[in-house]
Scaffold this motif. Structure first.
Motif, PDB file in Angstrom:
ATOM      1  N   ALA A  18      37.418  32.667  40.630  1.00  0.00           N
ATOM      2  CA  ALA A  18      38.208  31.831  39.888  1.00  0.00           C
ATOM      3  C   ALA A  18      39.509  32.289  39.388  1.00  0.00           C
ATOM      4  N   LEU A  19      39.503  33.577  40.027  1.00  0.00           N
ATOM      5  CA  LEU A  19      40.770  34.641  39.485  1.00  0.00           C
ATOM      6  C   LEU A  19      41.415  35.247  40.778  1.00  0.00           C
ATOM      7  N   GLY A  20      41.653  34.238  41.762  1.00  0.00           N
ATOM      8  CA  GLY A  20      42.505  34.776  42.839  1.00  0.00           C
ATOM      9  C   GLY A  20      41.665  34.545  44.083  1.00  0.00           C
ATOM     10  N   PRO A  21      42.184  34.678  45.268  1.00  0.00           N
ATOM     11  CA  PRO A  21      41.644  34.315  46.711  1.00  0.00           C
ATOM     12  C   PRO A  21      40.416  35.208  46.815  1.00  0.00           C
ATOM     13  N   HIS A 126      49.653  50.964  42.159  1.00  0.00           N
ATOM     14  CA  HIS A 126      48.387  50.669  42.518  1.00  0.00           C
ATOM     15  C   HIS A 126      48.134  49.024  42.453  1.00  0.00           C
ATOM     16  N   ILE A 127      48.916  48.549  41.818  1.00  0.00           N
ATOM     17  CA  ILE A 127      48.623  47.020  41.691  1.00  0.00           C
ATOM     18  C   ILE A 127      49.270  46.264  42.817  1.00  0.00           C
ATOM     19  N   GLY A 128      48.603  45.405  43.348  1.00  0.00           N
ATOM     20  CA  GLY A 128      49.112  44.279  44.170  1.00  0.00           C
ATOM     21  C   GLY A 128      49.680  43.075  43.614  1.00  0.00           C
ATOM     22  N   VAL A 129      49.124  42.506  42.760  1.00  0.00           N
ATOM     23  CA  VAL A 129      49.763  41.594  41.982  1.00  0.00           C
ATOM     24  C   VAL A 129      49.604  41.366  40.365  1.00  0.00           C
ATOM     25  N   LEU A 130      50.429  41.440  39.510  1.00  0.00           N
ATOM     26  CA  LEU A 130      50.509  41.526  38.210  1.00  0.00           C
ATOM     27  C   LEU A 130      50.779  40.038  37.572  1.00  0.00           C
ATOM     28  N   ILE A 131      50.019  39.777  36.472  1.00  0.00           N
ATOM     29  CA  ILE A 131      50.387  38.568  35.878  1.00  0.00           C
ATOM     30  C   ILE A 131      50.518  38.926  34.512  1.00  0.00           C
ATOM     31  N   ASP A 132      51.711  38.775  33.952  1.00  0.00           N
ATOM     32  CA  ASP A 132      52.325  39.703  32.721  1.00  0.00           C
ATOM     33  C   ASP A 132      52.495  38.572  31.562  1.00  0.00           C
ATOM     34  N   GLU A 138      50.112  26.803  23.362  1.00  0.00           N
ATOM     35  CA  GLU A 138      50.789  25.644  23.210  1.00  0.00           C
ATOM     36  C   GLU A 138      51.429  25.322  24.765  1.00  0.00           C
ATOM     37  N   GLU A 139      51.455  26.593  25.295  1.00  0.00           N
ATOM     38  CA  GLU A 139      52.145  26.511  26.600  1.00  0.00           C
ATOM     39  C   GLU A 139      51.071  26.620  28.049  1.00  0.00           C
ATOM     40  N   ASN A 140      49.804  26.393  27.536  1.00  0.00           N
ATOM     41  CA  ASN A 140      48.770  26.256  28.355  1.00  0.00           C
ATOM     42  C   ASN A 140      48.950  25.004  29.245  1.00  0.00           C
ATOM     43  N   ASP A 141      49.322  25.073  30.526  1.00  0.00           N
ATOM     44  CA  ASP A 141      49.793  24.067  31.477  1.00  0.00           C
ATOM     45  C   ASP A 141      48.705  23.555  32.486  1.00  0.00           C
ATOM     46  N   GLY A 142      47.555  24.636  32.623  1.00  0.00           N
ATOM     47  CA  GLY A 142      46.628  24.290  33.464  1.00  0.00           C
ATOM     48  C   GLY A 142      46.798  24.912  34.814  1.00  0.00           C
ATOM     49  N   HIS A 143      47.663  25.915  34.920  1.00  0.00           N
ATOM     50  CA  HIS A 143      48.095  26.690  36.050  1.00  0.00           C
ATOM     51  C   HIS A 143      46.888  27.372  36.538  1.00  0.00           C
ATOM     52  N   PRO A 144      46.511  27.391  38.018  1.00  0.00           N
ATOM     53  CA  PRO A 144      45.271  28.036  38.425  1.00  0.00           C
ATOM     54  C   PRO A 144      45.193  29.313  38.314  1.00  0.00           C
ATOM     55  N   LEU A 145      46.179  30.033  38.022  1.00  0.00           N
ATOM     56  CA  LEU A 145      46.244  31.724  37.754  1.00  0.00           C
ATOM     57  C   LEU A 145      46.741  32.321  36.238  1.00  0.00           C
ATOM     58  N   LYS A 146      47.708  31.464  35.907  1.00  0.00           N
ATOM     59  CA  LYS A 146      48.343  31.801  34.540  1.00  0.00           C
ATOM     60  C   LYS A 146      47.840  31.061  33.444  1.00  0.00           C
ATOM     61  N   GLY A 147      47.532  31.703  32.216  1.00  0.00           N
ATOM     62  CA  GLY A 147      47.003  31.146  31.219  1.00  0.00           C
ATOM     63  C   GLY A 147      48.254  30.516  30.450  1.00  0.00           C
TER      64      GLY A 147
END
Length: 213
Positions: A18-21, A126-132, A138-147
């Motif tokens: 549920a957190l990436g491919p 050493h990181i491939g993908v960073l989510i910052d 209030e900005e939780n819009d249901g994105h599959p990877l971003k909170g």
């Protein structure tokens, strides 16, 4: 690079889908000063007794997962991994030797990480993908990877972008439930009312839930 630095590890789960491919090795670090309202893991704000592991012991625990043929990547989250940047660095360096797809979540922005210190900057190598960025309920819009919508996805290794774009364009990504010794761990990007909905369902069954910040 010294491996004497201990790191506070709250949980290690596999396979996380549920957190990436792919089938991912999930590593949750304990400790975060941010305390974002609506955080899905408030129990990880403070490290608990028994969570400090040496790098050697942690590598011993991770080694069987990293040798799996079906391993599709690693996700490191928390808590905030960069709250322990000095200890995070040898962990990421070790993971990077086995798998190129390492996804890391942090409440710091990318620009903040560049000024957080030498270890934090070295971690980015050493990181491939960073989510910052901090979680904003209030900005939780249901994105599959971003909170929440304020967060950004950085492809620090551009060759990973097509894999993640295919994941984001694919079918829905429901949360996963892992049965643990002391309860159930729900993994994934939760909708903004998730905690309230769970509490309401539990109350109907006579169960009162309490956070452990």
């Amino acid at each position: 690079m010294s491996c004497s630095q201990t790191v506070n590890i709250a949980r290690i789960l596999y396979p996380v889908r549920a957190l990436g491919p792919g089938n991912r090795l999930g590593i949750w670090l304990a400790g975060c000063p941010r305390r974002c309202p609506g955080c899905s893991n408030p129990e990880l704000w403070q490290a608990q007794a028994g969570q400090a592991l040496s790098q050697e012991r942690l590598q011993e625990l991770l080694r069987p997962f990293l040798s799996r043929e079906d391993l599709g990547g690693v996700v490191v989250t928390g808590g905030d991994p960069f709250f322990q940047a000095d200890a995070l660095l040898p962990l990421l360096a070790y993971l990077d030797r086995s798998v190129p797809d390492i996804l890391v979540y942090t409440g710091y922005t990318y620009q903040q990480l560049l000024h957080l210190g030498k270890s934090a900057r070295a971690c980015l190598q050493h990181i491939g993908v960073l989510i910052d960025g901090p979680y904003r309920q209030e900005e939780n819009d249901g994105h599959p990877l971003k909170g929440s919508a304020n967060q950004q996805i950085y492809f620090l290794r551009p060759e990973l972008r097509p894999r993640y774009e295919a994941y984001l364009e694919g079918p829905s990504h429901p949360v996963q439930n892992f049965t643990m010794k002391h309860g159930i761990i729900s993994v994934g990007i939760h909708r903004r009312d998730f905690a309230d909905a769970v509490a309401q369902q539990a109350k109907k069954k006579g169960i009162i839930l309490h956070d452990r910040p």
